[in-house]
Design a protein around this motif. Structure first.
Motif, mmCIF file in Angstrom:
data_model
loop_
_atom_site.group_PDB
_atom_site.id
_atom_site.type_symbol
_atom_site.label_atom_id
_atom_site.label_comp_id
_atom_site.label_asym_id
_atom_site.label_seq_id
_atom_site.Cartn_x
_atom_site.Cartn_y
_atom_site.Cartn_z
ATOM 1 N N THR A 102 26.056 29.885 39.418
ATOM 2 C CA THR A 102 26.364 28.571 39.771
ATOM 3 C C THR A 102 27.235 28.130 38.346
ATOM 4 O OG1 THR A 102 24.698 27.837 41.309
ATOM 5 C CG2 THR A 102 26.203 26.255 40.333
ATOM 6 N N GLY A 103 28.548 27.577 38.625
ATOM 7 C CA GLY A 103 29.458 26.996 37.628
ATOM 8 C C GLY A 103 30.565 26.882 38.214
ATOM 9 N N ILE A 104 31.793 26.767 37.221
ATOM 10 C CA ILE A 104 33.047 26.796 37.487
ATOM 11 C C ILE A 104 33.654 28.146 37.214
ATOM 12 C CG2 ILE A 104 35.341 25.640 36.703
ATOM 13 C CD1 ILE A 104 33.807 23.188 35.980
ATOM 14 N N PHE A 105 34.538 28.534 38.308
ATOM 15 C CA PHE A 105 35.063 29.745 38.090
ATOM 16 C C PHE A 105 36.528 29.749 37.630
ATOM 17 C CE2 PHE A 105 37.923 33.001 40.029
ATOM 18 C CZ PHE A 105 37.594 33.997 39.488
ATOM 19 N N GLU A 106 36.915 30.447 36.530
ATOM 20 C CA GLU A 106 38.478 30.255 35.990
ATOM 21 C C GLU A 106 38.965 31.642 36.380
ATOM 22 O OE1 GLU A 106 40.267 30.695 31.370
ATOM 23 O OE2 GLU A 106 38.258 30.147 31.783
ATOM 24 N N PRO A 107 39.986 31.610 37.087
ATOM 25 C CA PRO A 107 40.675 32.959 37.469
ATOM 26 C C PRO A 107 41.440 33.431 36.297
ATOM 27 C CG PRO A 107 41.899 30.976 38.175
ATOM 28 C CD PRO A 107 40.489 30.674 37.743
ATOM 29 N N ARG A 108 41.358 34.854 36.179
ATOM 30 C CA ARG A 108 42.274 35.323 35.028
ATOM 31 C C ARG A 108 43.054 36.579 35.446
ATOM 32 N NH1 ARG A 108 40.793 35.160 29.818
ATOM 33 N NH2 ARG A 108 40.054 33.042 29.257
ATOM 34 N N CYS A 109 43.384 36.372 36.806
ATOM 35 C CA CYS A 109 44.293 37.270 37.602
ATOM 36 C C CYS A 109 45.175 36.550 38.440
ATOM 37 C CB CYS A 109 43.915 38.524 37.915
ATOM 38 S SG CYS A 109 42.536 38.222 39.320
ATOM 39 N N SER A 110 46.236 37.052 39.173
ATOM 40 C CA SER A 110 46.953 36.481 40.297
ATOM 41 C C SER A 110 46.981 37.491 41.253
ATOM 42 C CB SER A 110 48.402 36.069 39.722
ATOM 43 O OG SER A 110 48.413 35.181 38.469
ATOM 44 N N VAL A 111 47.243 36.983 42.581
ATOM 45 C CA VAL A 111 47.387 37.575 43.734
ATOM 46 C C VAL A 111 48.543 38.439 43.589
ATOM 47 C CG1 VAL A 111 46.390 36.020 45.412
ATOM 48 C CG2 VAL A 111 48.731 36.002 44.849
ATOM 49 N N LEU A 112 47.943 39.770 44.105
ATOM 50 C CA LEU A 112 49.119 40.982 44.170
ATOM 51 C C LEU A 112 49.124 41.585 42.956
ATOM 52 C CD1 LEU A 112 52.102 39.864 46.374
ATOM 53 C CD2 LEU A 112 49.869 41.027 47.091
ATOM 54 N N ASP A 113 48.133 41.335 41.897
ATOM 55 C CA ASP A 113 48.023 42.114 40.697
ATOM 56 C C ASP A 113 47.281 43.219 40.982
ATOM 57 O OD1 ASP A 113 49.325 40.265 39.130
ATOM 58 O OD2 ASP A 113 47.538 39.434 38.151
ATOM 59 N N GLU A 114 47.532 44.538 40.297
ATOM 60 C CA GLU A 114 46.874 45.416 40.382
ATOM 61 C C GLU A 114 45.956 45.514 39.123
ATOM 62 O OE1 GLU A 114 47.262 50.509 40.183
ATOM 63 O OE2 GLU A 114 49.044 49.371 40.828
ATOM 64 N N VAL A 115 44.675 45.912 39.602
ATOM 65 C CA VAL A 115 43.627 45.746 38.456
ATOM 66 C C VAL A 115 43.018 47.174 38.555
ATOM 67 C CG1 VAL A 115 43.168 43.337 38.548
ATOM 68 C CG2 VAL A 115 41.973 44.765 40.188
#
Length: 331
Positions: free
Chosen positions: A264-277
């Motif tokens: 449980t916590g706050i989620f911080e995104p580090r990528c964007s939609v349509l990025d290839e990972v």
């Protein structure tokens, strides 16, 4: 009083007709009248367009209203029925579910005539409107807590011919993403009921917590492209610009492609939609807030894939989804 769902408009009348889909009352509330627009220009495809299935996804109703404005001039053949708001009670409350009974309209199809108000709405649409359409576009926007690219989506369909026709129709929107989405929570969905009847059903999704002019323009352009592909309007289909790109890709995703929060916590995104990972790439960080001594947790990609949805920064519980990835569709 007519106690069965019915229309106050004659769908077979030529030209423009406006009226209502009447949903009978029940023990929980009285009768509902859902505005309906019909434009009949003779032979051709029979299309049903709906919005407002989920009340906190407002792009669909807005785009549907735009269709009502330009279709009388643009439409050249066939019949288009537009129901901008499937669930007015949820829209008024800006709620995914109907406040009165707590039900998700898109999980109760085909509904029940003697059920609660949400079930009666589903029953009315299933019995009155669905039978007169060959193709259905249900306009969604994924919800306010996610970033999701403009997309036309469907689910895997057992009938290979219907699957192929549905994917082609979804691709005709020319939105940045066409997604074949395989997941477990499909019981009672509008599209499953329609597809079981052999109808082509495409659900459009457009994530984001706010309604913006640029996003609406892309959404409307995608719908217009699909109308052109069906032959309902004339024109040249074009890829709309999304984040400075004009492109589209067809992907598939499965239940195991959802990344979930480990705590449980706050989620911080580090990528964007349509990025290839690639495997091990950082997709986001989960920050526990119940203890200042607890370390933040990196959430990393478990393989090569493309990001199709990412939590747009939110408080999440353990095992709650924070990202969704996909891969090119296998033919």
């Amino acid at each position: 009083m007519n106690e069965i769902p019915h229309l106050t408009v004659d769908l077979d009348a030529p030209g423009v007709s406006r009226g209502h889909l009447v949903v009978p009352g029940g023990a929980d509330r009285g009768e509902l009248s859902l505005p309906v627009f019909s434009l009949n220009k003779g032979e051709g495809p029979r299309l049903l367009v709906t919005g407002g299935n989920h009340g906190n996804e407002l792009e669909g109703p807005l785009v549907a209203r735009r269709l009502v404005e330009w279709l009388p001039v643009a439409q050249t053949c066939g019949r288009i029925i537009v129901l901008p708001v499937l669930n007015p009670l949820a829209v008024e409350a800006w709620s995914r579910n109907t406040p009165l009974d707590g039900l998700n309209l898109n999980r109760v199809f085909p509904g029940r005539a003697g059920g609660s108000v949400t079930e009666r709405i589903a029953d009315a649409v299933s019995r009155v409107l669905l039978p007169v359409a060959d193709t259905v576009f249900d306009l969604h926007s994924f919800g306010p807590k996610w970033d999701f690219p403009p997309a036309a989506t469907t689910h895997p369909i057992a009938d290979p011919d219907l699957m192929a026709r549905t994917v082609r129709m979804a691709q005709a929107f020319k939105l940045p993403l066409t997604l074949v989405w395989d997941y477990n929570d499909t019981a009672g969905m509008f599209d499953i009921v329609a597809q079981n009847q052999g109808k082509v059903f495409v659900c459009t999704e457009f994530g984001g917590g706010t309604v913006g002019a640029d996003n609406l323009a892309i959404y409307e352009a995608g719908v217009r492209n699909a109308f052109i592909a069906l032959g309902l309007v004339e024109g040249k289909a074009e890829y709309p610009t999304f984040r400075q790109r004009k492109s589209s890709q067809t992907l598939e995703t499965h239940p195991y492609d959802e990344l979930k929060s480990p705590a449980t916590g706050i989620f911080e995104p580090r990528c964007s939609v349509l990025d290839e990972v690639k495997q091990g790439d950082l997709m986001g960080i989960l920050h526990p807030m119940d203890s200042l001594s607890a370390e933040s947790i990196d959430i990393r990609a478990n393989g090569t894939s493309i990001v199709v949805a990412i939590r747009s920064g939110a408080h999440v519980h353990a095992n709650q989804g924070v990202a969704l990835v996909a891969r090119p569709l296998k033919n």
